[in-house]
Structure formats: C-alpha cells, structure tokens
Scaffold this motif. Structure first.
Motif, mmCIF file in Angstrom:
data_model
loop_
_atom_site.group_PDB
_atom_site.id
_atom_site.type_symbol
_atom_site.label_atom_id
_atom_site.label_comp_id
_atom_site.label_asym_id
_atom_site.label_seq_id
_atom_site.Cartn_x
_atom_site.Cartn_y
_atom_site.Cartn_z
ATOM 1 N N VAL A 106 10.253 -16.391 -3.514
ATOM 2 C CA VAL A 106 8.792 -16.526 -3.484
ATOM 3 C C VAL A 106 8.264 -16.931 -4.852
ATOM 4 C CG1 VAL A 106 8.518 -14.901 -1.571
ATOM 5 C CG2 VAL A 106 8.423 -14.067 -3.911
ATOM 6 N N ARG A 107 7.077 -17.531 -4.870
ATOM 7 C CA ARG A 107 6.502 -18.043 -6.117
ATOM 8 C C ARG A 107 5.102 -17.492 -6.409
ATOM 9 N NH1 ARG A 107 11.078 -18.796 -7.031
ATOM 10 N NH2 ARG A 107 12.188 -20.715 -6.751
ATOM 11 N N GLY A 108 4.308 -17.234 -5.394
ATOM 12 C CA GLY A 108 2.937 -16.769 -5.597
ATOM 13 C C GLY A 108 2.881 -15.324 -6.056
ATOM 14 N N ARG A 109 1.787 -14.977 -6.712
ATOM 15 C CA ARG A 109 1.681 -13.624 -7.266
ATOM 16 C C ARG A 109 1.600 -12.557 -6.186
ATOM 17 N NH1 ARG A 109 -4.123 -14.153 -10.092
ATOM 18 N NH2 ARG A 109 -5.102 -15.172 -8.341
ATOM 19 N N TRP A 110 0.901 -12.835 -5.082
ATOM 20 C CA TRP A 110 0.815 -11.837 -4.017
ATOM 21 C C TRP A 110 2.152 -11.678 -3.305
ATOM 22 C CZ3 TRP A 110 -2.920 -8.602 -4.356
ATOM 23 C CH2 TRP A 110 -4.131 -9.003 -4.922
ATOM 24 N N ALA A 111 2.845 -12.785 -3.110
ATOM 25 C CA ALA A 111 4.167 -12.719 -2.483
ATOM 26 C C ALA A 111 5.161 -11.998 -3.389
ATOM 27 C CB ALA A 111 4.667 -14.123 -2.163
ATOM 28 N N LEU A 112 5.085 -12.257 -4.699
ATOM 29 C CA LEU A 112 5.950 -11.543 -5.647
ATOM 30 C C LEU A 112 5.672 -10.042 -5.612
ATOM 31 C CD1 LEU A 112 5.917 -13.831 -8.806
ATOM 32 C CD2 LEU A 112 7.929 -13.104 -7.531
ATOM 33 N N GLY A 113 4.391 -9.682 -5.608
ATOM 34 C CA GLY A 113 4.028 -8.266 -5.560
ATOM 35 C C GLY A 113 4.482 -7.604 -4.278
ATOM 36 N N GLY A 114 4.307 -8.294 -3.162
ATOM 37 C CA GLY A 114 4.737 -7.732 -1.881
ATOM 38 C C GLY A 114 6.241 -7.549 -1.803
ATOM 39 N N CYS A 115 6.970 -8.542 -2.268
ATOM 40 C CA CYS A 115 8.440 -8.429 -2.259
ATOM 41 C C CYS A 115 8.917 -7.371 -3.252
ATOM 42 C CB CYS A 115 9.075 -9.770 -2.565
ATOM 43 S SG CYS A 115 8.989 -10.925 -1.201
ATOM 44 N N ALA A 116 8.274 -7.279 -4.403
ATOM 45 C CA ALA A 116 8.645 -6.253 -5.376
ATOM 46 C C ALA A 116 8.387 -4.858 -4.804
ATOM 47 C CB ALA A 116 7.874 -6.444 -6.679
ATOM 48 N N PHE A 117 7.260 -4.699 -4.099
ATOM 49 C CA PHE A 117 6.985 -3.421 -3.449
ATOM 50 C C PHE A 117 8.072 -3.106 -2.422
ATOM 51 C CE2 PHE A 117 5.268 -0.809 -0.061
ATOM 52 C CZ PHE A 117 4.697 0.242 -0.763
ATOM 53 N N ALA A 118 8.454 -4.108 -1.619
ATOM 54 C CA ALA A 118 9.479 -3.902 -0.589
ATOM 55 C C ALA A 118 10.823 -3.536 -1.213
ATOM 56 C CB ALA A 118 9.608 -5.151 0.280
ATOM 57 N N VAL A 119 11.185 -4.202 -2.301
ATOM 58 C CA VAL A 119 12.451 -3.871 -2.972
ATOM 59 C C VAL A 119 12.414 -2.427 -3.454
ATOM 60 C CG1 VAL A 119 13.899 -4.346 -4.982
ATOM 61 C CG2 VAL A 119 13.028 -6.231 -3.616
ATOM 62 N N GLY A 120 11.335 -2.031 -4.121
ATOM 63 C CA GLY A 120 11.228 -0.651 -4.589
ATOM 64 C C GLY A 120 11.211 0.350 -3.449
ATOM 65 N N PHE A 121 10.532 0.010 -2.379
ATOM 66 C CA PHE A 121 10.398 0.893 -1.220
ATOM 67 C C PHE A 121 11.748 1.151 -0.564
ATOM 68 C CE2 PHE A 121 9.608 1.615 3.291
ATOM 69 C CZ PHE A 121 8.650 2.610 3.253
ATOM 70 N N PHE A 122 12.504 0.102 -0.302
ATOM 71 C CA PHE A 122 13.776 0.261 0.401
ATOM 72 C C PHE A 122 14.916 0.645 -0.530
ATOM 73 C CE2 PHE A 122 11.573 -2.775 3.303
ATOM 74 C CZ PHE A 122 11.494 -1.913 4.384
ATOM 75 N N PHE A 123 14.778 0.340 -1.807
ATOM 76 C CA PHE A 123 15.846 0.571 -2.778
ATOM 77 C C PHE A 123 16.135 2.042 -2.988
ATOM 78 C CE2 PHE A 123 17.187 0.961 -7.273
ATOM 79 C CZ PHE A 123 18.359 0.238 -7.211
ATOM 80 N N GLU A 124 15.128 2.863 -2.925
ATOM 81 C CA GLU A 124 15.282 4.264 -3.298
ATOM 82 C C GLU A 124 15.536 5.138 -2.068
ATOM 83 O OE1 GLU A 124 15.994 7.168 -5.775
ATOM 84 O OE2 GLU A 124 15.673 5.126 -6.394
ATOM 85 N N ALA A 125 16.706 5.025 -1.485
ATOM 86 C CA ALA A 125 17.098 5.868 -0.347
ATOM 87 C C ALA A 125 18.018 6.989 -0.808
ATOM 88 C CB ALA A 125 17.780 5.022 0.721
#
Length: 142
Positions: A106-125
């Motif tokens: 992704v390239r846009g700031r909102w898409a980057l933020g959304g993907c970063a949130f998803a990575v953090g959300f799923f990463f910490e199991a």
C-alpha cells in the motif's frame, strides 16, 4: 584387560528434553513469528524515505501499529475462550502474514495506517501461545 562388572550409570536426561513434541513446535513457530518483529522499527522510516510522506504521517503509522498491538491481545484472549486456542492462533498467524504483505504494497497514508493497525492487532497473540504452552490439553473450548 578385565571387563567392568557394573554398567555405567546413564547420564540424566536434561529437563528440556522431557518436554513433549507439540511444545517444541509451538516454541519454534513462536520464534519464527517473533523474528518478524524486525519490521516494527522500520515502520517510521519506510513511509518517510521510500514513500515520501511527512514525519508526522509516519508517526501516525507507528501509532496505528501500537493501537493494534494494544487491542489485539484482548481480542485474541476473548476469541481463544470462544472458538478455541488453536483456531485463534491459526487465524492470527495467517492474518499477520497477509497484513504484512499488504503493508508492503500500500502507498496511501490511510491504507498504511490501516495495515499497520492490522499487523499490530494480529501480531500480538502471545496470550494464546502462553495458554497453549501451559495447558496444551485444554486447547478446545468446552
């Protein structure tokens, strides 16, 4: 030369060798997944250097990751109790991989933020992994 009349005592088995196979599979998988944490420090550099976003926008991407990391364990623990630890762990690991791949595309700031949130959300199991290690017999909900 005479043969010894006694058999030598066998060496004691170290405690780590007495652990079951599924434990070692979890430890190996956990280690492999946590090695993906090397991307976290670069979440603030990648948007600025490669995508030419402002430092403030890059900081928001890091904040989005942190917010996901804050909420993720709570949701993972809830789902582990409802749908089972193994299922929750499988979904979290697969979703982390997909989120990391999307984050690289992704390239846009909102898409980057959304993907970063998803990575953090799923990463910490981590709570699910800890529960599986301490009580592997209770991997499915009652």
């Amino acid at each position: 030369m005479p043969r010894p009349t006694h058999t030598p005592a066998s060496a004691p088995v170290p405690p780590a060798a007495r652990l079951p196979g599924p434990y070692w599979v979890l430890v190996a998988g956990f280690t492999l997944c946590r090695s993906g944490a090397v991307v976290v420090p670069f979440l603030s550099l990648y948007p600025v250097i490669h995508l030419h976003h402002s430092p403030a926008e890059a900081a928001l991407v890091s904040v989005a990751f942190g917010a996901g990391w804050l909420v993720g364990p709570l949701v993972a623990g809830t789902f582990a109790g409802r749908i089972g630890r193994r299922t929750t762990l499988r979904v979290a690991l697969a979703s982390t991989a997909v989120s990391c791949l999307l984050l690289s595309q992704v390239r846009g700031r909102w898409a980057l933020g959304g993907c970063a949130f998803a990575v953090g959300f799923f990463f910490e199991a981590r709570p699910v992994i800890a529960a599986l290690i301490t009580d592997p017999g209770a991997a499915r909900p009652a």
